[in-house]
Design a protein around this motif. Structure first.
Motif, PDB file in Angstrom:
ATOM      1  N   ASP A  36       0.801  -1.342  -0.105  1.00 51.96           N
ATOM      2  CA  ASP A  36       0.076  -0.194  -0.106  1.00 51.96           C
ATOM      3  C   ASP A  36       0.971   1.331  -0.060  1.00 51.96           C
ATOM      4  O   ASP A  36       0.681   2.389  -0.635  1.00 51.96           O
ATOM      5  N   TRP A  37       1.929   1.127   0.755  1.00 52.16           N
ATOM      6  CA  TRP A  37       2.878   2.361   0.915  1.00 52.16           C
ATOM      7  C   TRP A  37       3.920   2.477   0.085  1.00 52.16           C
ATOM      8  O   TRP A  37       4.681   3.491  -0.129  1.00 52.16           O
ATOM      9  N   GLY A  38       4.088   1.404  -0.913  1.00 48.92           N
ATOM     10  CA  GLY A  38       5.379   1.337  -1.848  1.00 48.92           C
ATOM     11  C   GLY A  38       6.656   1.325  -1.078  1.00 48.92           C
ATOM     12  O   GLY A  38       7.731   1.990  -1.328  1.00 48.92           O
ATOM     13  N   ILE A  39       6.961   0.675   0.178  1.00 47.98           N
ATOM     14  CA  ILE A  39       8.001   0.703   0.944  1.00 47.98           C
ATOM     15  C   ILE A  39       8.353  -1.016   1.016  1.00 47.98           C
ATOM     16  O   ILE A  39       7.684  -1.919   0.671  1.00 47.98           O
ATOM     17  N   THR A  40       9.688  -1.157   1.262  1.00 48.26           N
ATOM     18  CA  THR A  40      10.328  -2.182   1.631  1.00 48.26           C
ATOM     19  C   THR A  40      10.852  -2.416   3.204  1.00 48.26           C
ATOM     20  O   THR A  40      11.294  -1.181   3.417  1.00 48.26           O
ATOM     21  N   VAL A  41       9.990  -3.099   3.791  1.00 47.71           N
ATOM     22  CA  VAL A  41      10.505  -3.225   5.250  1.00 47.71           C
ATOM     23  C   VAL A  41      11.690  -4.587   5.392  1.00 47.71           C
ATOM     24  O   VAL A  41      11.637  -5.580   4.904  1.00 47.71           O
ATOM     25  N   GLY A  42      12.602  -4.124   6.422  1.00 47.23           N
ATOM     26  CA  GLY A  42      13.622  -4.896   6.529  1.00 47.23           C
ATOM     27  C   GLY A  42      13.758  -5.269   8.094  1.00 47.23           C
ATOM     28  O   GLY A  42      12.848  -5.612   8.451  1.00 47.23           O
ATOM     29  N   ARG A  43      14.917  -5.030   8.630  1.00 51.42           N
ATOM     30  CA  ARG A  43      15.231  -5.629  10.051  1.00 51.42           C
ATOM     31  C   ARG A  43      14.459  -5.032  11.000  1.00 51.42           C
ATOM     32  O   ARG A  43      14.276  -3.822  11.044  1.00 51.42           O
ATOM     33  N   ALA A  44      13.930  -5.992  11.844  1.00 49.10           N
ATOM     34  CA  ALA A  44      12.970  -5.410  13.097  1.00 49.10           C
ATOM     35  C   ALA A  44      14.167  -4.927  14.293  1.00 49.10           C
ATOM     36  O   ALA A  44      15.332  -5.770  14.301  1.00 49.10           O
ATOM     37  N   TYR A  45      13.684  -3.950  14.789  1.00 46.95           N
ATOM     38  CA  TYR A  45      14.360  -3.696  16.046  1.00 46.95           C
ATOM     39  C   TYR A  45      14.097  -4.533  17.437  1.00 46.95           C
ATOM     40  O   TYR A  45      12.961  -5.027  17.426  1.00 46.95           O
ATOM     41  N   ALA A  46      14.947  -4.794  18.395  1.00 42.60           N
ATOM     42  CA  ALA A  46      14.825  -5.719  19.520  1.00 42.60           C
ATOM     43  C   ALA A  46      14.357  -4.839  20.620  1.00 42.60           C
ATOM     44  O   ALA A  46      13.752  -5.361  21.544  1.00 42.60           O
ATOM     45  N   GLU A  47      14.422  -3.606  20.470  1.00 42.48           N
ATOM     46  CA  GLU A  47      14.243  -2.743  21.726  1.00 42.48           C
ATOM     47  C   GLU A  47      12.917  -2.473  22.202  1.00 42.48           C
ATOM     48  O   GLU A  47      12.465  -2.132  23.354  1.00 42.48           O
ATOM     49  N   PRO A  48      12.088  -2.198  21.150  1.00 39.33           N
ATOM     50  CA  PRO A  48      10.771  -1.602  21.375  1.00 39.33           C
ATOM     51  C   PRO A  48       9.806  -2.499  22.320  1.00 39.33           C
ATOM     52  O   PRO A  48      10.115  -3.819  22.456  1.00 39.33           O
ATOM     53  N   THR A  49       8.931  -1.808  23.151  1.00 41.15           N
ATOM     54  CA  THR A  49       8.221  -2.407  24.191  1.00 41.15           C
ATOM     55  C   THR A  49       6.778  -2.253  23.804  1.00 41.15           C
ATOM     56  O   THR A  49       5.864  -3.155  24.421  1.00 41.15           O
ATOM     57  N   GLU A  50       6.226  -1.480  23.091  1.00 38.41           N
ATOM     58  CA  GLU A  50       4.863  -1.293  22.694  1.00 38.41           C
ATOM     59  C   GLU A  50       4.352  -1.441  21.247  1.00 38.41           C
ATOM     60  O   GLU A  50       3.119  -1.431  20.959  1.00 38.41           O
ATOM     61  N   ALA A  51       5.104  -1.844  20.499  1.00 39.88           N
ATOM     62  CA  ALA A  51       5.065  -1.999  18.947  1.00 39.88           C
ATOM     63  C   ALA A  51       6.014  -2.909  18.048  1.00 39.88           C
ATOM     64  O   ALA A  51       7.027  -3.192  18.761  1.00 39.88           O
ATOM     65  N   TYR A  52       5.535  -3.257  17.175  1.00 39.63           N
ATOM     66  CA  TYR A  52       6.468  -4.115  16.338  1.00 39.63           C
ATOM     67  C   TYR A  52       7.194  -2.844  15.366  1.00 39.63           C
ATOM     68  O   TYR A  52       6.526  -2.262  14.913  1.00 39.63           O
ATOM     69  N   VAL A  53       8.532  -2.630  15.453  1.00 38.60           N
ATOM     70  CA  VAL A  53       9.134  -1.555  14.610  1.00 38.60           C
ATOM     71  C   VAL A  53      10.428  -2.205  13.948  1.00 38.60           C
ATOM     72  O   VAL A  53      10.984  -2.889  14.274  1.00 38.60           O
ATOM     73  N   ALA A  54      10.261  -1.727  12.879  1.00 37.06           N
ATOM     74  CA  ALA A  54      11.296  -2.383  11.793  1.00 37.06           C
ATOM     75  C   ALA A  54      11.948  -1.300  10.762  1.00 37.06           C
ATOM     76  O   ALA A  54      11.118  -0.143  10.546  1.00 37.06           O
ATOM     77  N   GLU A  55      13.198  -1.432  10.244  1.00 37.85           N
ATOM     78  CA  GLU A  55      13.551  -0.416   9.180  1.00 37.85           C
ATOM     79  C   GLU A  55      12.660  -0.709   7.957  1.00 37.85           C
ATOM     80  O   GLU A  55      12.136  -1.633   7.585  1.00 37.85           O
ATOM     81  N   ALA A  56      12.635   0.500   7.466  1.00 38.82           N
ATOM     82  CA  ALA A  56      12.083   0.434   5.866  1.00 38.82           C
ATOM     83  C   ALA A  56      12.817   1.373   5.054  1.00 38.82           C
ATOM     84  O   ALA A  56      13.593   2.119   5.490  1.00 38.82           O
ATOM     85  N   GLU A  57      12.388   1.288   3.784  1.00 36.18           N
ATOM     86  CA  GLU A  57      12.959   2.282   2.865  1.00 36.18           C
ATOM     87  C   GLU A  57      11.953   2.573   1.818  1.00 36.18           C
ATOM     88  O   GLU A  57      10.996   1.749   1.400  1.00 36.18           O
TER      89      GLU A  57
END
Length: 301
Positions: A36-57
């Motif tokens: 939908d957003w035309g992005i590429t999602v990569g590596r997830a971060y290990a530190e978040p506590t409230e959400a799934y957070v990942a690198e994107a481009e």
């Protein structure tokens, strides 16, 4: 469809919130947002506590971050509201959002204050300055008030303390509830400002220009002392190495805020967050916060 890896603290919070279905469908949600957003999602971060957070481009190669919040009523909408109102002042820039799916696309920042190893006084200086940049009138934002948050915190504290079998003293519990009642009574719509609601070193990241920005705002219309109260709950071991009220006085002098209000919000936040951390296995900080709460309540008797 590759399986996403969710940090254990996030998984525990999702299960606690009754969001097992969200966990099961997370891989499909990431794939849909990529399309939908035309992005590429990569590596997830290990530190978040409230959400799934990942690198994107982005499609043009711009680095970004995808954040998918654990479903809770209003949480995504509130965070999106704060970031739109801030427009980069003190907070990370919002690039795209979808409140219904709890999805935010954010400017990519660098390491957190926790990773940089700066002295505590320097960390507090940075976080005070960022919070003050965000504080502004926002009467029509639809965000919760400080009084509403205070009532929620009091309910959460009492319920969680009972559910966990009393992991801190009754004196600490009663002290936190009394402070919450005083801050609820002190709420003034005329003085209430847009506040971040969760200013701490893990939520303070270095920007590409060498400055810093806050992430993960809860968003409230409250007295600004609320944000400084969160700083009072953090670093509980260091807080108790001297006079714990000295930090409240230092924060007040730095910002022109009321040291009593800072102290009382700190009492409430310390017990609330300590109980939550214990309940989801976020240790040793949970037990450290509750130990500090016990000692402070004991000295107040």
């Amino acid at each position: 469809m590759p399986e996403v890896v969710v940090p254990e603290v996030v998984r525990a919070k999702a299960l606690r919130a009754g969001a097992a279905g969200w966990l099961a469908g997370l891989s499909a949600l990431v794939a849909a947002i990529e399309r939908d957003w035309g992005i590429t999602v990569g590596r997830a971060y290990a530190e978040p506590t409230e959400a799934y957070v990942a690198e994107a481009e982005l499609a043009d190669g711009t680095p970004a971050v995808l954040k998918l919040l654990v479903p809770r009523p209003g949480q995504a909408a509130d965070e999106i509201t704060v970031l739109r109102l801030a427009d980069g002042a003190g907070c990370v820039r919002l690039l795209a959002s979808d409140a219904n799916r709890g999805a935010l696309l954010l400017d990519r920042l660098g390491p957190s204050l926790n990773q940089l190893g700066l002295p505590i006084e320097r960390r507090l200086e940075i976080m005070c300055a960022l919070a003050a940049r965000l504080w502004r009138p926002a009467p029509d934002s639809g965000l919760r008030t400080g009084a509403e948050k205070g009532r929620w915190l009091a309910d959460h504290i009492l319920r969680t303390w009972r559910d966990l079998g009393g992991p801190c003293s009754r004196a600490a519990l009663d002290h936190a509830l009394a402070c919450a009642e005083r801050r609820i009574a002190a709420h003034s719509p005329e003085r209430a400002l847009l506040v971040h609601g969760d200013v701490h070193r893990w939520n303070t990241l270095q920007a590409r220009d060498g400055g810093f920005a806050l992430v993960d705002p809860d968003g409230l219309l409250a007295e600004p002392e609320y944000d400084l109260g969160v700083l009072m709950r953090e670093d509980p071991v260091e807080l108790m190495e001297g006079d714990p009220r000295e930090r409240a006085r230092w924060l007040a002098a730095r910002t022109g805020c009321d040291p009593v209000a800072i102290w009382e919000w700190g009492v409430v936040e310390r017990v609330s967050t300590g109980l939550l951390a214990v309940s989801i296995g976020l240790q040793p900080v949970g037990s450290q916060m509750l130990a500090a709460a016990d000692a402070i309540a004991g000295s107040a008797l």
